[in-house]
Design a protein around this motif. Structure first.
Motif, PDB file in Angstrom:
ATOM      1  N   CYS A  87      61.347  36.362  47.997  1.00 12.06           N
ATOM      2  CA  CYS A  87      60.064  36.752  48.595  1.00 12.06           C
ATOM      3  C   CYS A  87      59.947  36.117  49.976  1.00 12.06           C
ATOM      4  CB  CYS A  87      58.908  36.293  47.717  1.00 12.06           C
ATOM      5  SG  CYS A  87      59.101  36.780  45.992  1.00 12.06           S
ATOM      6  N   ARG A  88      59.692  36.930  50.959  1.00  9.12           N
ATOM      7  CA  ARG A  88      59.714  36.426  52.340  1.00  9.12           C
ATOM      8  C   ARG A  88      58.591  35.423  52.602  1.00  9.12           C
ATOM      9  NH1 ARG A  88      58.945  40.337  56.208  1.00  9.12           N
ATOM     10  NH2 ARG A  88      58.443  42.058  54.813  1.00  9.12           N
ATOM     11  N   PHE A  89      57.574  35.427  51.724  1.00  8.99           N
ATOM     12  CA  PHE A  89      56.426  34.526  51.895  1.00  8.99           C
ATOM     13  C   PHE A  89      56.542  33.283  51.010  1.00  8.99           C
ATOM     14  CE2 PHE A  89      55.535  37.809  48.770  1.00  8.99           C
ATOM     15  CZ  PHE A  89      55.300  37.034  47.641  1.00  8.99           C
ATOM     16  N   CYS A  90      57.688  33.066  50.356  1.00 10.98           N
ATOM     17  CA  CYS A  90      57.794  32.021  49.317  1.00 10.98           C
ATOM     18  C   CYS A  90      57.144  30.714  49.786  1.00 10.98           C
ATOM     19  CB  CYS A  90      59.256  31.764  48.955  1.00 10.98           C
ATOM     20  SG  CYS A  90      59.400  30.566  47.602  1.00 10.98           S
ATOM     21  N   GLN A  91      56.258  30.181  48.951  1.00  9.06           N
ATOM     22  CA  GLN A  91      55.506  28.977  49.290  1.00  9.06           C
ATOM     23  C   GLN A  91      56.328  27.713  48.960  1.00  9.06           C
ATOM     24  OE1 GLN A  91      51.660  29.572  50.357  1.00  9.06           O
ATOM     25  NE2 GLN A  91      53.170  31.109  50.999  1.00  9.06           N
ATOM     26  N   ASN A  92      57.469  27.896  48.329  1.00  7.79           N
ATOM     27  CA  ASN A  92      58.297  26.766  47.901  1.00  7.79           C
ATOM     28  C   ASN A  92      59.756  27.062  48.249  1.00  7.79           C
ATOM     29  OD1 ASN A  92      58.543  24.290  46.752  1.00  7.79           O
ATOM     30  ND2 ASN A  92      58.480  24.999  44.639  1.00  7.79           N
ATOM     31  N   TRP A  93      59.966  27.601  49.453  1.00  9.74           N
ATOM     32  CA  TRP A  93      61.251  28.216  49.765  1.00  9.74           C
ATOM     33  C   TRP A  93      62.393  27.225  49.890  1.00  9.74           C
ATOM     34  CZ3 TRP A  93      63.678  27.045  54.396  1.00  9.74           C
ATOM     35  CH2 TRP A  93      62.893  26.402  55.346  1.00  9.74           C
ATOM     36  N   ASP A 177      53.799  34.794  37.680  1.00  7.63           N
ATOM     37  CA  ASP A 177      53.345  35.396  38.944  1.00  7.63           C
ATOM     38  C   ASP A 177      53.345  36.905  38.798  1.00  7.63           C
ATOM     39  OD1 ASP A 177      52.892  33.356  40.683  1.00  7.63           O
ATOM     40  OD2 ASP A 177      54.827  33.512  41.696  1.00  7.63           O
ATOM     41  N   LEU A 178      52.203  37.515  39.036  1.00  5.62           N
ATOM     42  CA  LEU A 178      52.173  38.975  39.171  1.00  5.62           C
ATOM     43  C   LEU A 178      51.763  39.203  40.619  1.00  5.62           C
ATOM     44  CD1 LEU A 178      52.361  41.823  38.118  1.00  5.62           C
ATOM     45  CD2 LEU A 178      50.068  41.597  37.145  1.00  5.62           C
ATOM     46  N   LYS A 179      52.735  39.599  41.431  1.00  2.00           N
ATOM     47  CA  LYS A 179      52.540  39.536  42.877  1.00  2.00           C
ATOM     48  C   LYS A 179      51.722  40.692  43.422  1.00  2.00           C
ATOM     49  CE  LYS A 179      56.905  37.095  43.003  1.00  2.00           C
ATOM     50  NZ  LYS A 179      56.501  35.740  43.361  1.00  2.00           N
ATOM     51  N   CYS A 180      51.816  41.834  42.746  1.00  2.00           N
ATOM     52  CA  CYS A 180      51.147  43.041  43.230  1.00  2.00           C
ATOM     53  C   CYS A 180      51.411  44.131  42.197  1.00  2.00           C
ATOM     54  CB  CYS A 180      51.733  43.433  44.587  1.00  2.00           C
ATOM     55  SG  CYS A 180      50.901  44.809  45.392  1.00  2.00           S
ATOM     56  N   MET A 181      50.595  45.156  42.157  1.00  2.00           N
ATOM     57  CA  MET A 181      50.869  46.265  41.238  1.00  2.00           C
ATOM     58  C   MET A 181      51.617  47.398  41.939  1.00  2.00           C
ATOM     59  SD  MET A 181      50.007  45.481  38.189  1.00  2.00           S
ATOM     60  CE  MET A 181      49.803  46.998  37.261  1.00  2.00           C
ATOM     61  N   ASP A 182      52.116  47.151  43.151  1.00  2.00           N
ATOM     62  CA  ASP A 182      52.865  48.181  43.884  1.00  2.00           C
ATOM     63  C   ASP A 182      54.359  47.876  43.836  1.00  2.00           C
ATOM     64  OD1 ASP A 182      50.539  49.402  44.602  1.00  2.00           O
ATOM     65  OD2 ASP A 182      50.425  48.404  46.557  1.00  2.00           O
ATOM     66  N   ASP A 183      55.126  48.861  43.354  1.00  2.00           N
ATOM     67  CA  ASP A 183      56.573  48.672  43.357  1.00  2.00           C
ATOM     68  C   ASP A 183      57.096  48.506  44.784  1.00  2.00           C
ATOM     69  OD1 ASP A 183      58.791  48.356  41.668  1.00  2.00           O
ATOM     70  OD2 ASP A 183      59.525  50.327  42.275  1.00  2.00           O
ATOM     71  N   ASP A 184      56.458  49.206  45.748  1.00  2.00           N
ATOM     72  CA  ASP A 184      56.893  49.099  47.151  1.00  2.00           C
ATOM     73  C   ASP A 184      56.817  47.652  47.641  1.00  2.00           C
ATOM     74  OD1 ASP A 184      57.312  51.741  47.210  1.00  2.00           O
ATOM     75  OD2 ASP A 184      55.570  52.257  48.453  1.00  2.00           O
ATOM     76  N   PHE A 185      55.774  46.940  47.208  1.00  2.00           N
ATOM     77  CA  PHE A 185      55.618  45.539  47.607  1.00  2.00           C
ATOM     78  C   PHE A 185      56.776  44.720  47.037  1.00  2.00           C
ATOM     79  CE2 PHE A 185      54.323  41.219  46.832  1.00  2.00           C
ATOM     80  CZ  PHE A 185      53.590  40.852  47.945  1.00  2.00           C
ATOM     81  N   TYR A 186      57.035  44.887  45.736  1.00  2.00           N
ATOM     82  CA  TYR A 186      58.131  44.131  45.108  1.00  2.00           C
ATOM     83  C   TYR A 186      59.453  44.448  45.798  1.00  2.00           C
ATOM     84  CZ  TYR A 186      56.006  41.593  41.240  1.00  2.00           C
ATOM     85  OH  TYR A 186      55.299  40.675  40.506  1.00  2.00           O
ATOM     86  N   VAL A 189      59.211  43.306  49.879  1.00  2.00           N
ATOM     87  CA  VAL A 189      58.968  41.911  50.236  1.00  2.00           C
ATOM     88  C   VAL A 189      59.766  40.949  49.356  1.00  2.00           C
ATOM     89  CG1 VAL A 189      57.163  40.175  50.582  1.00  2.00           C
ATOM     90  CG2 VAL A 189      56.651  42.562  51.020  1.00  2.00           C
ATOM     91  N   CYS A 190      60.033  41.343  48.099  1.00  2.00           N
ATOM     92  CA  CYS A 190      60.688  40.416  47.156  1.00  2.00           C
ATOM     93  C   CYS A 190      62.090  40.857  46.760  1.00  2.00           C
ATOM     94  CB  CYS A 190      59.852  40.283  45.885  1.00  2.00           C
ATOM     95  SG  CYS A 190      58.158  39.794  46.191  1.00  2.00           S
ATOM     96  N   GLY A 220      46.367  41.771  53.997  1.00  2.00           N
ATOM     97  CA  GLY A 220      47.046  42.930  54.562  1.00  2.00           C
ATOM     98  C   GLY A 220      48.213  43.432  53.732  1.00  2.00           C
ATOM     99  N   TYR A 221      48.584  42.711  52.684  1.00  2.00           N
ATOM    100  CA  TYR A 221      49.744  43.118  51.882  1.00  2.00           C
ATOM    101  C   TYR A 221      49.375  43.488  50.444  1.00  2.00           C
ATOM    102  CZ  TYR A 221      52.920  41.858  55.589  1.00  2.00           C
ATOM    103  OH  TYR A 221      53.583  41.830  56.783  1.00  2.00           O
TER     104      TYR A 221
END
Ligand code: SF4
Length: 331
Positions: A87-93, A177-186, A189-190, A220-221
């Motif tokens: 995930c490009r936003f990983c908080q623990n990257w 973690d359920l990041k989003c209900m959009d497959d496009d997001f997964y 971004v992930c 925005g995401y």
């Protein structure tokens, strides 16, 4: 510590197929999986991080976050480096993407002994992605269960169903973690698919493992009313008693979207409250955002401020005023 993986097949030309997670890697001899936890060595999948503990500490259970599982207790928390998502936003990257300093070697029994010595309620496999540390987690969890310790995972839920089914009897609680209900997001971004995560949430819940869900809200995401409503509907349809945590994002790693405003989290909580009685806000300071009130009479039953927790439940975990059964695990 040399150990082969539990979930792989050897193919022709010494290639291996990994059956642990839905990334479904096929690796040539000498290549490592993108999760950083296993690699093909001479036609066998060898574990690269078995017993390598990159981070360890005694944490409040609320930090996982788990708010309805032994509130106010402390749990020994451990991690290896590595993750099967990117995930490009990983908080623990630094930890998840293998950029943290190398770890210290432990046996499963040493981890259990340390948890007992620290009077922890159990062991939390957390900080990075524990399910790609599968073999060490399952070996340790089996010993922990014998020692009457609890096993907790904090995970992205991205595993093949069969390995998960095998692990579930050893688990007591999970925050997924359920990041989003959009497959496009997964996908975008992930670099992953949504459906296995949804399927695994159902599996975990049906197995009777205590389940809480976290959604990192990124402006925005994944913060549109439609996106939030679909996520809330999924949780409510699974079980409205599942606690849902909306967590604030901060710019990290390869993502520079602005940090989540408190107003956005409040909007998400307002939407969720239409269907879910246990909704919490994380990574923000806001009075009452982490407290639990009885949905029957409104009485405060768990007050949380920072990491200080005051529990006011009756002995069976129910409301001491109106007696309503509340979804807490205390035993
Ligand atoms: S666990 Fe690692 S090696 Fe196996 S399929 Fe997933 S990413 Fe690939």
């Amino acid at each position: 510590m040399l150990r082969h993986a539990d979930w792989y097949r050897t193919l022709d030309d010494k290639r291996v197929a990994c059956d642990l997670c839905p990334v479904a890697c096929r690796l040539l001899d000498g290549r490592d999986g993108p999760c950083g936890t296993r690699g093909n060595r001479d036609g066998h999948m060898q574990l690269l991080t078995y017993g390598q503990v990159a981070a360890a500490g005694l944490d409040p259970i609320e930090k996982k976050p788990l708010y309805h599982f032994h509130p106010g207790s402390e749990i020994m928390s451990i991690a290896a480096s590595g993750c099967n998502l990117h995930c490009r936003f990983c908080q623990n990257w630094q930890l998840s993407q293998g950029k943290a300093p190398g770890g210290q070697s432990f046996t499963a029994q040493q981890i259990v002994d340390r948890a007992l010595a620290e009077k922890s309620i159990g062991i939390a496999y957390t900080y990075s992605e524990p399910l790609v540390w599968y073999e060490f987690v399952s070996d340790t969890a089996a010993l922990a269960r014998e020692a009457k310790l609890k096993n907790v995972v904090v995970t992205n839920g991205y595993l093949q169903a069969e390995p998960l089914r095998r692990l579930l009897p050893l688990l007591d609680a999970a925050n997924v973690d359920l990041k989003c209900m959009d497959d496009d997001f997964y996908r975008g971004v992930c670099k992953a698919d949504l459906q296995p995560v949804l399927d695994n949430l159902r599996l975990i819940h049906e197995a009777g493992v205590h389940l809480e869900i976290t959604n990192l809200v990124i402006p925005g995401y994944n913060d549109s009313p439609d996106q939030l409503r679909r996520l809330v509907d999924f949780v409510a349809d699974l079980d409205p008693d599942i606690p849902l945590h909306f967590s604030a994002y901060h710019p990290a790693w390869n993502f520079d979207a602005p940090a989540t405003p408190v107003a956005t989290l409040e909007k998400a909580a307002g939407l969720a409250a239409e269907r879910l009685p246990y909704v919490y806000l994380g990574n923000v300071r806001r009075a009452g955002a982490a407290d639990t009130r009885c949905p029957g009479c409104g009485r405060m039953v768990v007050a949380r401020s920072g990491m200080s927790v005051r529990v006011d439940l009756d002995a069976s975990g129910d409301c001491p005023d109106c007696g309503r059964a509340l979804p807490f695990r205390l035993a």
